[in-house]
Motif scaffolding. Structure first.
Motif, short mmCIF file in Angstrom:
data_model
loop_
_atom_site.label_atom_id
_atom_site.label_comp_id
_atom_site.label_asym_id
_atom_site.label_seq_id
_atom_site.Cartn_x
_atom_site.Cartn_y
_atom_site.Cartn_z
N VAL A 1 0.84 -1.21 0.00
CA VAL A 1 0.00 0.00 0.00
C VAL A 1 0.87 1.26 0.00
N ASP A 2 0.54 2.20 -0.85
CA ASP A 2 1.15 3.54 -0.83
C ASP A 2 0.04 4.53 -0.49
N LEU A 3 0.30 5.33 0.51
CA LEU A 3 -0.73 6.30 0.91
C LEU A 3 -0.07 7.52 1.54
N THR A 4 -0.51 8.69 1.17
CA THR A 4 -0.01 9.92 1.78
C THR A 4 -1.20 10.67 2.37
N ILE A 5 -1.05 11.10 3.62
CA ILE A 5 -2.09 11.89 4.28
C ILE A 5 -1.55 13.30 4.48
N GLY A 6 -2.26 14.25 3.96
CA GLY A 6 -1.80 15.63 4.07
C GLY A 6 -2.46 16.38 5.20
N LYS A 7 -1.98 17.57 5.49
CA LYS A 7 -2.51 18.39 6.59
C LYS A 7 -3.94 18.81 6.28
N GLU A 8 -4.73 18.83 7.36
CA GLU A 8 -6.13 19.29 7.33
C GLU A 8 -7.06 18.38 6.53
N GLU A 9 -6.59 17.17 6.22
CA GLU A 9 -7.46 16.24 5.50
C GLU A 9 -8.57 15.71 6.41
N PHE A 10 -9.66 15.29 5.81
CA PHE A 10 -10.77 14.64 6.51
C PHE A 10 -11.08 13.40 5.67
N THR A 11 -10.27 12.37 5.90
CA THR A 11 -10.22 11.23 4.99
C THR A 11 -10.88 10.01 5.60
N THR A 12 -11.57 9.28 4.77
CA THR A 12 -12.22 8.04 5.23
C THR A 12 -11.63 6.85 4.49
N LEU A 13 -11.27 5.82 5.27
CA LEU A 13 -10.85 4.55 4.67
C LEU A 13 -12.08 3.64 4.67
N VAL A 14 -12.48 3.20 3.51
CA VAL A 14 -13.67 2.34 3.43
C VAL A 14 -13.30 1.02 2.76
#
Lengths: 408, 226
Positions: free
Chosen positions: B26-39
């Motif tokens: 898995v490659d994943l980048t989370i940036g600042k102020e994100e509101f991310t959902t893993l589904v």
């Protein structure tokens, strides 16, 4: 660290009953150890005091060849002019009393009964023998010039159904290797609360004992009591004389001192056993807590609590249980020991014979010391805290990710 | 700015002789102020991915960077240090410490990062932000599920972390409480710029997300901004 303490307190309060019974195990263990150590110390101390007061004194002078167990009546084995020597020794300030004693073996015959006994000739007026005057339960005490009177121990009097005024026949060994038989009158009945000694020992005035054993102006020993036990070495040094041996209470009571050491070793193992049981209870309690709070450990780990902080949490809980338990244990144990130190335990005749060098009274008085309270408290605290180490380590080993998936 | 970056991350669980591939490269980048959902469906690797982002677990292979620090190979204590003040957690089962009050639960992360004083204003501010100041002295068993989850949100925010990870945060809440909790988190995201990453099946959560990452069989099959 305050939050660890706060959380530990509240964790213990979660299951109050379990925490109470765990602390109670520590309390009972502490009280039991305190009681046992005081009782053992009291037993040994009481035995030593009795043996010194009844048999050996703090110091004893006799000739080089005299053996107490043989009760030799040969003049060469005895001390000449013992009253003069005693008076000189009594002039020493540290000496409470010095008095000659003549030991002889014999047989008492009363009605159809005969019993082997030890006869001790004493100076009735000496402070060294006041214990027998104070222990008089019936009749009169001896007078120095009494030629026919004897003092009989209470257990012997009871077993022969004897009372003051009764006449008895005494068969006594003499210095010539023969025996002499004479009739005596029971003047009084005494007790030292030491059944083994009292049932086998008869007292008569020294002068009469010398006459009947043909050892006029001789005695088996000079029996010496001191005001302070600590002065033993100094007085021993001061009364050395050629041809005589001065023995101190330590030399004469080697068996008691040996038994005391043995009992101390036994107490050590007894302590280990009691504290072992106590620590098992604490360990079980904390292991249950780790099991029940596994998920919570995961949460705390996820929040950033390190392994050493998790360990500290459980060790603090163990410490709180230990402190609570020891304090309650002392609150139970100290008053109990102090009460029995006053009233004692009555055991009656423990079957220790009169000739034994080990005197045991019919009661044991526990003898608590501040040192015992401190050492028992520290031992109980340390063992209890240490018993929390394994559960604490188990909790600290939990990986947060695994702990979070636990059902507990 | 990157808060978290996972590069070619694989996680294999071994039970006896059975290997389970929870994540496969898995490659994943989370940036600042994100509101991310893993589904994704159960077993797709959502929770495993969340645990790796939170440094609760370590990858079998690949690299995990959190706020620029390589967490791969860190021991338990080093990861605990990294989490403190950087990552906050919200769990499905509320996960409050049962012996502590709401106030104390929110205060706990501050104590763990070593802040000794001046907690009160911060804790009360957070309790106010989640609308539960009147329950400050209540213990978890004296609060409803919704109230407990709000306390959990406040606790996750206490140390002012860069990243908050929430595993099924609404799964045990009714519709009303679920909506309230999501509204609170959305508001905090907007006001404080805190990054939120959720693992969920719940459409109520998905509808709030700005980015939805879909996993299946341990792989990211879709990554879309909303």
């Amino acid at each position: 660290m305050n939050y660890i303490l706060k959380m530990s307190f509240r964790n213990l309060a979660r299951n109050k009953r379990r925490s109470f019974f765990s602390a109670l195990a520590v309390a009972i263990g502490t009280a039991l150890l305190l009681f046992m150590s005081a009782t053992m110390r009291g037993e040994m101390r009481g035995s030593l005091d009795l043996t010194i007061n009844l048999r050996t004194g703090h110091l004893q002078i006799h000739t080089e060849d005299y053996k107490d167990e043989n009760m030799s009546l040969k003049r060469v084995d005895m001390i000449e002019a013992p009253l003069d020597i005693s008076k000189q020794i009594e002039d020493i300030a540290q000496v409470k009393a010095a008095s000659p004693r003549l030991n002889a073996s014999g047989i008492i015959a009363f009605k159809n009964e005969t019993i082997g006994i030890q006869i001790i000739g004493i100076d009735p007026s000496s402070a060294a023998n006041i214990i027998y005057q104070e222990g008089l339960v019936e009749g009169e005490y001896l007078r120095a010039d009494d030629r026919e009177g004897v003092l009989i121990g209470l257990p012997l009097a009871e077993s022969l159904n004897m009372k003051p005024g009764d006449t008895i026949d005494l068969i006594i060994n003499t210095s010539e290797g023969e025996t002499d038989e004479q009739r005596f009158t029971v003047r009084g009945i005494y007790t030292t609360d030491t059944p083994g000694y009292d049932k086998a020992t008869i007292f008569m005035p020294l002068e009469k004992a010398q006459t009947i054993t043909r050892t006029e102006n001789y005695a088996s020993m000079i029996y010496i009591l001191l005001h302070e036990m600590d002065d033993t070495a100094a007085v021993k040094e001061a009364i050395q004389a050629p041809g005589y041996i001065v023995e101190d209470w330590e030399e004469m009571n080697k068996l008691i001192i040996l038994v005391e050491k043995l009992s101390n070793a036994m107490m050590f193992f007894f302590n280990l056993m009691v504290l072992g049981v106590t620590s098992t209870v604490i360990m079980n309690t904390l292991l249950m807590a780790v099991y029940e709070r596994t998920r919570e450990m995961g949460i705390l780990g996820a929040l950033g609590m390190k392994a050493k902080q998790v360990k500290a949490l459980f060790l603090t809980e163990a410490t709180l249980l230990a402190i609570g338990g020891v304090l309650v244990g002392l609150a139970i144990g100290v008053p109990l020991v102090l009460y029995y130190a006053q009233v004692g335990f009555f055991f009656g005749d423990m079957g220790i014979s009169g000739g034994s060098s080990f005197m045991i009274g019919n009661s044991i008085y526990p003898y608590p010391t501040f040192g015992d309270v401190i050492s028992v408290s520290i031992a109980a605290l340390l063992i209890t805290i240490l018993s929390g180490y394994y559960p604490a380590s188990q909790a600290a080993k939990l990986e947060p990710v695994d702990a979070l998936h636990s059902n507990n | 700015m990157e808060i978290a970056k996972l590069t070619d991350v694989t996680r294999v669980y071994t039970v006896g002789e059975v290997e389970t591939h929870a994540l496969r490269g898995v490659d994943l980048t989370i940036g600042k102020e994100e509101f991310t959902t893993l589904v994704g469906p159960s077993g797709s690797g959502k929770t495993t991915l969340l645990q790796l982002l939170g440094c609760l677990d370590m990858p079998t292979a690949g690299k995990v960077l959190i706020n620029g620090q390589d967490a791969t190979g860190m021991n338990r204590n080093e990861r605990a240090d990294l989490r403190k003040g950087t990552i906050g957690f919200i769990f499905q089962f509320y996960a409050l410490v049962p012996t502590l009050t709401a106030y104390e639960n929110v205060e706990l992360p501050l104590l763990l990062i070593g802040k000794k004083n001046n907690h009160k204003a911060r804790v009360m501010e957070l309790l106010d932000a989640v609308g539960i100041t009147d329950r400050a002295e209540h213990r978890p068993d004296q609060m409803s599920g919704g109230q407990q989850q709000r306390v959990a949100v406040a606790r996750a925010l206490a140390s002012d972390p860069l990243l908050i990870l929430a595993d099924e945060p609404t799964a045990n809440l009714d519709t009303e409480n679920g909506e309230q909790v999501m509204e609170i988190m959305k508001k905090l995201n907007q006001e404080t710029g805190t990054t939120f990453v959720f693992a969920t099946h719940d459409p109520r959560v998905i509808k709030y997300a700005k980015r939805v990452v879909t996993l299946e069989d341990g792989k990211i099959i879709k990554d879309e901004a909303k």
